[in-house]
Scaffold this motif. Structure first.
Motif, PDB file in Angstrom:
ATOM      1  N   ALA A 130       0.840  -1.209   0.000  1.00  0.00           N
ATOM      2  CA  ALA A 130       0.000   0.000   0.000  1.00  0.00           C
ATOM      3  C   ALA A 130       0.870   1.251   0.000  1.00  0.00           C
ATOM      4  N   ILE A 131       0.333   2.324  -0.509  1.00  0.00           N
ATOM      5  CA  ILE A 131       1.062   3.596  -0.546  1.00  0.00           C
ATOM      6  C   ILE A 131       0.863   4.366   0.756  1.00  0.00           C
ATOM      7  N   ASP A 132      -0.317   4.270   1.324  1.00  0.00           N
ATOM      8  CA  ASP A 132      -0.669   5.031   2.519  1.00  0.00           C
ATOM      9  C   ASP A 132       0.041   4.468   3.754  1.00  0.00           C
ATOM     10  N   PRO A 133       0.914   5.252   4.401  1.00  0.00           N
ATOM     11  CA  PRO A 133       1.619   4.777   5.597  1.00  0.00           C
ATOM     12  C   PRO A 133       0.669   4.358   6.716  1.00  0.00           C
ATOM     13  N   GLN A 134      -0.448   5.083   6.866  1.00  0.00           N
ATOM     14  CA  GLN A 134      -1.394   4.739   7.932  1.00  0.00           C
ATOM     15  C   GLN A 134      -1.983   3.337   7.725  1.00  0.00           C
ATOM     16  N   ALA A 135      -2.235   2.975   6.491  1.00  0.00           N
ATOM     17  CA  ALA A 135      -2.777   1.638   6.197  1.00  0.00           C
ATOM     18  C   ALA A 135      -1.779   0.564   6.613  1.00  0.00           C
ATOM     19  N   LYS A 136      -0.500   0.797   6.340  1.00  0.00           N
ATOM     20  CA  LYS A 136       0.538  -0.167   6.725  1.00  0.00           C
ATOM     21  C   LYS A 136       0.619  -0.300   8.241  1.00  0.00           C
ATOM     22  N   ILE A 137       0.602   0.829   8.931  1.00  0.00           N
ATOM     23  CA  ILE A 137       0.722   0.834  10.389  1.00  0.00           C
ATOM     24  C   ILE A 137      -0.511   0.207  11.026  1.00  0.00           C
ATOM     25  N   LYS A 138      -1.680   0.537  10.514  1.00  0.00           N
ATOM     26  CA  LYS A 138      -2.926  -0.020  11.050  1.00  0.00           C
ATOM     27  C   LYS A 138      -2.948  -1.540  10.881  1.00  0.00           C
ATOM     28  N   LYS A 182      -1.081  11.689  13.171  1.00  0.00           N
ATOM     29  CA  LYS A 182      -2.322  11.904  12.429  1.00  0.00           C
ATOM     30  C   LYS A 182      -3.387  10.907  12.878  1.00  0.00           C
ATOM     31  N   MET A 183      -2.971   9.672  13.133  1.00  0.00           N
ATOM     32  CA  MET A 183      -3.909   8.664  13.619  1.00  0.00           C
ATOM     33  C   MET A 183      -4.459   9.061  14.995  1.00  0.00           C
ATOM     34  N   GLU A 184      -3.619   9.682  15.815  1.00  0.00           N
ATOM     35  CA  GLU A 184      -4.085  10.169  17.117  1.00  0.00           C
ATOM     36  C   GLU A 184      -5.109  11.296  16.923  1.00  0.00           C
ATOM     37  N   VAL A 189      -5.877   6.114  17.445  1.00  0.00           N
ATOM     38  CA  VAL A 189      -4.980   5.665  18.511  1.00  0.00           C
ATOM     39  C   VAL A 189      -4.947   6.724  19.607  1.00  0.00           C
ATOM     40  N   ASP A 190      -4.501   6.299  20.780  1.00  0.00           N
ATOM     41  CA  ASP A 190      -4.195   7.216  21.869  1.00  0.00           C
ATOM     42  C   ASP A 190      -2.701   7.088  22.147  1.00  0.00           C
ATOM     43  N   ILE A 191      -2.091   8.173  22.576  1.00  0.00           N
ATOM     44  CA  ILE A 191      -0.683   8.134  22.960  1.00  0.00           C
ATOM     45  C   ILE A 191      -0.577   8.610  24.390  1.00  0.00           C
ATOM     46  N   LYS A 192      -0.016   7.727  25.253  1.00  0.00           N
ATOM     47  CA  LYS A 192       0.180   8.061  26.664  1.00  0.00           C
ATOM     48  C   LYS A 192       1.587   7.635  27.043  1.00  0.00           C
TER      49      LYS A 192
END
Length: 198
Positions: A130-138, A182-184, A189-192
């Motif tokens: 996939a081209i979209d980095p978010q898709a890869k990470i998800k 961006k996902m946050e 996602v949440d980041i803590k």
């Protein structure tokens, strides 16, 4: 556990300790042993010609390392490196194959495990195209969450650093950082405390 610890010990397995960053086996080595992680974390990796590391998988307690290669005559196509102090059970290949031939239940459990690993490889291969980095990470986070049987509504703490996410998806660390932010923002996602919760 893929195979009960006592069953492995009864068939001749021995405990072995590895310090963080110590190599368990190297790319090009011959698979002589079944390894099962008792404690710690192990990374399967490889290096591109330019020296860039590519992480194939990160394994932890209860998982086995490189077991599929014990059924053929190929060399290891990757390195297995302890990421933390790690303790494994190590069983000689001939004893491992004998254990499987005598215990059909264990053999089918191993087949199920190998099937899950192949499923992961297919998913990651598709998503890494996939081209979209978010898709890869998800896709990577979906795999880890599903593997740890977290189907509830609570957020799952992703056990990976941004560098490890980059190494497993083929992305640059900077790209991973931007995509996770961006996902946050999009509430995926949440980041803590620098930890990602998905």
């Amino acid at each position: 556990m893929i195979i009960d610890e006592n069953l492995l010990l009864d068939n001749g397995a021995v405990y072995e300790e590895y310090s963080a960053r110590e190599t368990i086996y190297e790319n090009g080595g011959t698979p002589y042993y079944y390894f099962q992680i008792i404690s710690g974390t192990v990374e399967l990796n490889n290096y591109h010609e330019d020296g860039k590391e590519f992480t194939l998988n990160i394994l932890s307690e209860g998982q086995s390392i490189g077991e599929s290669l014990l059924f053929g005559n190929k060399k290891y196509p990757m390195n297995a490196v302890a990421k933390t102090d790690t303790r494994v059970l190590k069983l000689e290949k001939s004893s491992f194959l004998q254990l499987l031939s005598k215990n059909q239940e264990v053999m089918f459990k191993l087949f199920e495990h190998l099937s899950d690993r192949l499923f992961y490889k297919y998913i990651m291969l598709f998503n890494n195209s996939a081209i979209d980095p978010q898709a890869k990470i998800k896709a990577l986070m979906d795999y880890y969450k599903e593997y740890h049987c977290r189907k509830d509504k609570d957020r799952y703490r992703v056990p990976l650093t941004r560098q490890q996410i980059a190494n497993q998806t083929g992305l640059r660390v900077e790209t991973v950082i931007r995509a996770v932010k961006k996902m946050e923002k999009d509430k995926l996602v949440d980041i803590k405390d620098r930890q990602i919760y998905y």
